[in-house]
Design an enzyme around this catalytic site. Structure first.
Site, short mmCIF file in Angstrom:
data_model
loop_
_atom_site.label_atom_id
_atom_site.label_comp_id
_atom_site.label_asym_id
_atom_site.label_seq_id
_atom_site.Cartn_x
_atom_site.Cartn_y
_atom_site.Cartn_z
N ASP A 1 -26.52 51.10 -26.81
CA ASP A 1 -25.77 50.25 -27.76
C ASP A 1 -26.30 50.26 -29.19
O ASP A 1 -26.43 49.19 -29.81
CB ASP A 1 -25.73 48.81 -27.23
CG ASP A 1 -25.02 48.67 -25.89
OD1 ASP A 1 -24.52 49.69 -25.37
OD2 ASP A 1 -24.94 47.55 -25.36
N CYS B 1 -29.22 44.41 -22.83
CA CYS B 1 -28.69 45.65 -22.25
C CYS B 1 -29.76 46.65 -21.86
O CYS B 1 -29.61 47.35 -20.85
CB CYS B 1 -27.65 46.25 -23.19
SG CYS B 1 -26.16 45.22 -23.22
N LYS C 1 -18.81 50.44 -21.91
CA LYS C 1 -18.96 49.38 -20.92
C LYS C 1 -18.51 48.06 -21.52
O LYS C 1 -18.53 47.88 -22.74
CB LYS C 1 -20.42 49.29 -20.46
CG LYS C 1 -21.38 49.02 -21.60
CD LYS C 1 -22.81 49.01 -21.12
CE LYS C 1 -23.75 48.68 -22.26
NZ LYS C 1 -23.55 47.36 -22.87
C1 VGL Z 1 -25.54 43.19 -25.77
C2 VGL Z 1 -25.07 40.97 -25.90
C3 VGL Z 1 -23.73 41.23 -25.74
C4 VGL Z 1 -26.59 44.27 -25.80
C5 VGL Z 1 -24.20 43.47 -25.58
O1 VGL Z 1 -26.25 45.43 -26.12
O2 VGL Z 1 -27.77 43.95 -25.51
N1 VGL Z 1 -25.97 41.94 -25.91
N2 VGL Z 1 -23.31 42.48 -25.57
#
Ligand code: VGL
Ligand code: ZN
Length: 206
Positions: A13, A156, A111
Site C-alpha cells: 500500500d 496492512c 484489496k
Molecule cells: C490501511 C487502514 C485502512 C493500511 C488500509 O494500508 O495499513 N490502513 N486501509
C-alpha cells in the site's frame, strides 16, 4: 540481506492517500519510498498491493452515521476500525506514490474492493475467509520467502505478515522500510503479534 530467486519483496500500500497530504496520512509515510526503490532493485520478484475501495466502503467512518474516524465499530465479521475516506478506486489518492519506481513489479494485488468487507491483509480479507488470490500466486510461482515493507506497519503490513506466515510462507518484516499509523497501542500489539508468530523484524542493511 541477499535475496534468493525464491524470495519476493512484498510492498504494501505505498499509495498517495497514506502519505503526507493524503486523506489517511501516515507520519513520514513518503520517507521510505527511496529505500523501497533501492530494495526493490535487489529482488528478482516484487509484488505490490493497492488498497482499493468503492464509495461508501464499510471501513469509512462516513458510511456509519454518527461515527468518527479512528474509532472501532462492530460489523458482521467482528470489530472494524473506521477510517477517513481513502484509496477510492481510480482516484489520485489510490495511485501509488509518484516517486515509487518499481517497474519490474510482476503483480499488483488490489484489496478492499468489496463494499461490505475491509481487507488489511494481502492474503485474506478482514472476514479471515475471503482470499485475495495472493497465496495461490506465491505458491504457484514457487516463492518461499516474503520480505514485507510499506504502509502501514501496524495494519496492512502486520496482517499480511501474520496471514502469510499462517499460510506457510516465511515472512520477514523490513522495519526501516515501513511506517506505522500509530493508534494507541497498535505498534506494541503488532510487535507482540510478530514475536508470537515467530516473524522476524530486520533492517534493510542486514
Ligand atoms: C490501511 C487502514 C485502512 C493500511 C488500509 O494500508 O495499513 N490502513 N486501509
Ligand atoms: Zn483501506
Amino acid at each position: 540481506m541477499k535475496p534468493l530467486a525464491t524470495d519476493a519483496l512484498l510492498v504494501i500500500d505505498m499509495q498517495s492517500d497514506f502519505c503526507p497530504g493524503g486523506s489517511l496520512a501516515v507520519d513520514e509515510g513518503d520517507s521510505i519510498v527511496p529505500l523501497i526503490n533501492k530494495l526493490g532493485r535487489r529482488f528478482e520478484h516484487v509484488i505490490l498491493t493497492q488498497d482499493w475501495h468503492p464509495e461508501g466502503h464499510i471501513s469509512f467512518a462516513s458510511a456509519h452515521p454518527g461515527s468518527q474516524p479512528y474509532t472501532v465499530t462492530e460489523v458482521a465479521y467482528g470489530p472494524q476500525t473506521l477510517w477517513p475516506d481513502h484509496c477510492l478506486k481510480g482516484s489520485s489518492g489510490a495511485a501509488f506514490h509518484p516517486a515509487l519506481d518499481l517497474p519490474h513489479a510482476e503483480l499488483i494485488v488490489r484489496k478492499g474492493f468489496r463494499r461490505e468487507i475491509d481487507s488489511y491483509s494481502a492474503f485474506l480479507e478482514n472476514d479471515h475467509r475471503t482470499p485475495t488470490g495472493l497465496a495461490g500466486y506465491v505458491r504457484e510461482r514457487g516463492l518461499k520467502r516474503l520480505f514485507l515493507c510499506g504502509l502501514a506497519y501496524d495494519f496492512c503490513v502486520r496482517f499480511s505478515a501474520i496471514d502469510g506466515t499462517a499460510l506457510g510462507f516465511e515472512c520477514i518484516v523490513i522495519e526501516d522500510a515501513s511506517k506505522a499509523v500509530g493508534l494507541p497501542g497498535s505498534v506494541e500489539s503488532t510487535n507482540e503479534a510478530f514475536a508470537d508468530a515467530g516473524i522476524k523484524r530486520e533492517r534493510s542493511d542486514v
